[in-house]
Design a protein around this motif. Structure first.
Motif, short mmCIF file in Angstrom:
data_model
loop_
_atom_site.label_atom_id
_atom_site.label_comp_id
_atom_site.label_asym_id
_atom_site.label_seq_id
_atom_site.Cartn_x
_atom_site.Cartn_y
_atom_site.Cartn_z
N ASN A 147 -14.52 6.87 -3.37
CA ASN A 147 -13.79 7.96 -4.01
C ASN A 147 -13.30 7.61 -5.41
O ASN A 147 -12.22 8.03 -5.84
CB ASN A 147 -12.61 8.40 -3.14
CG ASN A 147 -13.05 8.84 -1.76
OD1 ASN A 147 -14.08 9.49 -1.61
ND2 ASN A 147 -12.29 8.46 -0.74
N GLY A 148 -14.08 6.81 -6.14
CA GLY A 148 -13.74 6.51 -7.52
C GLY A 148 -12.82 5.32 -7.70
O GLY A 148 -12.33 5.09 -8.82
N TYR A 149 -12.57 4.53 -6.65
CA TYR A 149 -11.70 3.36 -6.74
C TYR A 149 -12.37 2.15 -6.09
O TYR A 149 -13.16 2.28 -5.15
CB TYR A 149 -10.37 3.61 -6.02
CG TYR A 149 -9.51 4.67 -6.66
CD1 TYR A 149 -8.57 4.34 -7.63
CD2 TYR A 149 -9.65 6.00 -6.29
CE1 TYR A 149 -7.78 5.33 -8.22
CE2 TYR A 149 -8.87 6.99 -6.87
CZ TYR A 149 -7.94 6.65 -7.83
OH TYR A 149 -7.16 7.62 -8.41
N ILE A 150 -12.03 0.96 -6.61
CA ILE A 150 -12.43 -0.30 -5.99
C ILE A 150 -11.19 -0.92 -5.35
O ILE A 150 -10.11 -0.94 -5.95
CB ILE A 150 -13.05 -1.26 -7.01
CG1 ILE A 150 -14.41 -0.72 -7.47
CG2 ILE A 150 -13.22 -2.66 -6.43
CD1 ILE A 150 -15.06 -1.53 -8.57
N TYR A 151 -11.36 -1.44 -4.14
CA TYR A 151 -10.27 -2.06 -3.39
C TYR A 151 -10.64 -3.52 -3.11
O TYR A 151 -11.71 -3.81 -2.59
CB TYR A 151 -10.07 -1.34 -2.06
CG TYR A 151 -9.69 0.12 -2.19
CD1 TYR A 151 -8.37 0.53 -2.06
CD2 TYR A 151 -10.66 1.09 -2.45
CE1 TYR A 151 -8.02 1.88 -2.18
CE2 TYR A 151 -10.31 2.43 -2.58
CZ TYR A 151 -8.99 2.81 -2.44
OH TYR A 151 -8.66 4.14 -2.56
N LEU A 152 -9.74 -4.45 -3.46
CA LEU A 152 -9.89 -5.86 -3.12
C LEU A 152 -8.78 -6.24 -2.15
O LEU A 152 -7.60 -5.97 -2.41
CB LEU A 152 -9.81 -6.75 -4.36
CG LEU A 152 -10.89 -6.58 -5.43
CD1 LEU A 152 -10.80 -7.71 -6.45
CD2 LEU A 152 -12.28 -6.53 -4.82
N ILE A 153 -9.15 -6.88 -1.05
CA ILE A 153 -8.21 -7.18 0.02
C ILE A 153 -8.18 -8.68 0.28
O ILE A 153 -9.22 -9.31 0.46
CB ILE A 153 -8.59 -6.42 1.30
CG1 ILE A 153 -8.51 -4.91 1.04
CG2 ILE A 153 -7.69 -6.81 2.46
CD1 ILE A 153 -8.93 -4.05 2.21
N GLY A 154 -6.96 -9.25 0.28
CA GLY A 154 -6.78 -10.66 0.60
C GLY A 154 -7.28 -11.58 -0.49
O GLY A 154 -7.32 -11.25 -1.67
N GLY A 155 -7.67 -12.79 -0.09
CA GLY A 155 -8.12 -13.81 -1.02
C GLY A 155 -7.06 -14.87 -1.25
O GLY A 155 -5.94 -14.79 -0.73
N ARG A 156 -7.42 -15.86 -2.06
CA ARG A 156 -6.46 -16.92 -2.39
C ARG A 156 -6.50 -17.24 -3.88
O ARG A 156 -7.54 -17.11 -4.53
CB ARG A 156 -6.74 -18.17 -1.56
CG ARG A 156 -8.15 -18.75 -1.70
CD ARG A 156 -8.27 -20.01 -0.87
NE ARG A 156 -9.65 -20.50 -0.79
CZ ARG A 156 -9.99 -21.66 -0.24
NH1 ARG A 156 -9.05 -22.45 0.28
NH2 ARG A 156 -11.25 -22.03 -0.19
N SER A 157 -5.34 -17.67 -4.41
CA SER A 157 -5.22 -18.00 -5.83
C SER A 157 -5.16 -19.50 -6.07
O SER A 157 -5.30 -19.96 -7.20
CB SER A 157 -3.98 -17.33 -6.42
OG SER A 157 -2.82 -17.68 -5.68
N THR A 158 -4.91 -20.28 -5.04
CA THR A 158 -5.07 -21.73 -5.04
C THR A 158 -5.64 -22.09 -3.68
O THR A 158 -5.86 -21.22 -2.83
CB THR A 158 -3.73 -22.48 -5.26
OG1 THR A 158 -2.92 -22.35 -4.08
CG2 THR A 158 -2.98 -21.95 -6.47
N ALA A 159 -5.86 -23.37 -3.45
CA ALA A 159 -6.48 -23.79 -2.19
C ALA A 159 -5.69 -23.33 -0.98
O ALA A 159 -6.27 -23.04 0.08
CB ALA A 159 -6.65 -25.30 -2.18
N THR A 160 -4.35 -23.26 -1.11
CA THR A 160 -3.52 -22.94 0.06
C THR A 160 -2.59 -21.75 -0.18
O THR A 160 -1.69 -21.52 0.62
CB THR A 160 -2.68 -24.16 0.45
OG1 THR A 160 -1.84 -24.54 -0.65
CG2 THR A 160 -3.57 -25.33 0.84
N THR A 161 -2.80 -20.98 -1.26
CA THR A 161 -1.92 -19.86 -1.57
C THR A 161 -2.64 -18.54 -1.36
O THR A 161 -3.63 -18.24 -2.05
CB THR A 161 -1.42 -19.93 -3.02
OG1 THR A 161 -0.76 -21.19 -3.23
CG2 THR A 161 -0.44 -18.80 -3.31
#
Length: 387
Positions: A147-161
């Motif tokens: 519907n015209g949007y991209i959704y990103l769910i979860g993930g990590r910004s460092t090895a344990t964050t």
């Protein structure tokens, strides 16, 4: 340390998978921790670690899989490589374009966004462009577009964050029916105010019928698996789906042959589907017993605009009656994977006409060969479609 190239496939039955097969053609080279997407019956494998555990910037594209699950011919390696080799990248396909987000280059967690147009003929990705960066570095998130949007769910910004966040961005384009596919990237990112429970990366994510699902995943130096394992939420974006119906009364039983749906479409992801059912005259019938209720529904499925389809009238038992008086068409246009809303005549898919062709009951024809439909005299020499 055991990166692989095999591809496995299965054919669900009633929602269940009883066995898996090994595809005849696996990936061109071993990959793990890659991004993946599906568009126009092709699989896309993006980036990841190779057989030496080195980051890559390749895009592998499968042949079209419209005839079954097995991959019987070679994958294409002709797509343009994106900038900065990485693993843990998120890949999303939408409206004939491929988008990638974030990842890990072996040293740094990345926050960039890139997109490329997909060739309608070969399926390969073209040159890459940078767009609006993520709010921060992110790897091993999962995503989808609707519907015209991209959704990103979860993930990590460092090895344990990790954090239980859902990021959303609007998809931008100057695409119109007249000009074709002209993507311009994405807009500013923002986080939804509703969060799921449990920090996680490497989760599975799916979208279906207005709902988003997150499955599995874990986080931490010693992995803590997210709980509840599976969660869902209803998206509040306006569904780009339209449904139409029309009933045609031909005044008496006639013998239908073809139907034709015409419309405007930018050919970048809208799905047109059609169903129909019919009923003979309620007092007298050209065949068998007169019908007083609608016959069985014929689900034609995906429609190719401008291509006539065969009309077969059925009674309630699914038996061909050959003729009918009342005709009911139901049409659905799903533009959730394309730019523009249905009925946006410059940008979105729009119906122009639906035609039923039939042979009239000889007793209802005029001497000059014309017939009446819905009380309107029909022209004799007007074709129901043109080449």
């Amino acid at each position: 340390t055991d990166e692989r190239a095999e591809v496995y496939y299965a054919t669900p039955s009633s929602g269940n998978i009883s066995s898996w097969g090994t595809a005849t053609n696996g990936l061109p080279a071993a990959r793990t921790k890659f991004g993946s997407a599906v568009w126009n019956n092709r699989l896309y494998v993006v980036g990841g670690l190779d057989g030496s555990a080195a980051s890559t910037n390749t895009v592998y594209v499968s042949p079209q899989l419209s005839s079954g699950g097995n991959i019987t011919s070679a994958w294409s390696t002709a797509s343009t490589s994106f900038n900065i080799a990485r693993s843990g990248v998120t890949a999303v396909a939408y409206a004939n374009n491929l988008y990638i987000f974030g990842g890990f280059d072996g040293t740094n967690y990345l926050s960039d966004s890139q997109y490329a147009q997909i060739s309608a003929s070969t399926g390969n990705a073209g040159s890459w462009n940078f767009s609006e960066s993520l709010p921060g570095p992110l790897s091993q998130a999962e995503g989808f577009a609707a519907n015209g949007y991209i959704y990103l769910i979860g993930g990590r910004s460092t090895a344990t964050t990790c954090s239980p966040v859902t990021l959303v961005t609007p998809i931008s384009a100057n695409t119109t029916i007249a000009s074709g596919n002209n993507p311009t990237g994405i807009g500013a990112w923002y986080a939804t105010n509703q969060r799921y429970t449990g920090d996680r990366y490497g989760a599975g994510v799916a979208y279906n019928n207005g709902k988003a699902y997150v499955l599995g995943g874990a986080c931490g130096s010693t992995l803590t698996y997210a709980s509840p394992v599976t969660q869902q939420t209803t998206l509040l974006s306006q569904p780009q789906v339209a449904k139409y119906s029309i009933m045609i009364d031909t005044d008496s039983d006639v013998y239908p042959t073809k139907w034709l749906l015409n419309g405007l479409d930018n050919s970048i992801g809208a799905s047109w589907q059609l169903k129909y059912q019919s009923m003979t005259n309620t007092t007298t019938s050209c065949t068998g017993t007169a019908m007083t209720t609608w016959g069985a529904i014929t689900n034609f499925g995906n429609v190719t605009l401008g291509l006539p389809g065969t009309y077969t009238p059925l009674n309630g038992s699914g038996i061909n009656t050959n003729c009918a008086r009342f005709y009911y068409f139901s049409i659905s246009i799903d533009s959730s994977q394309a730019y523009g809303y249905p009925d946006d005549v410059s940008r979105g898919p729009t119906i122009t006409d639906l035609t039923l062709q039939f042979t009239a009951d000889p007793s209802k024809r005029l001497v000059h060969g014309r017939t009446f439909t819905g009380g309107l005299q029909q022209p004799l020499d007007t074709p129901y479609y043109t080449h």
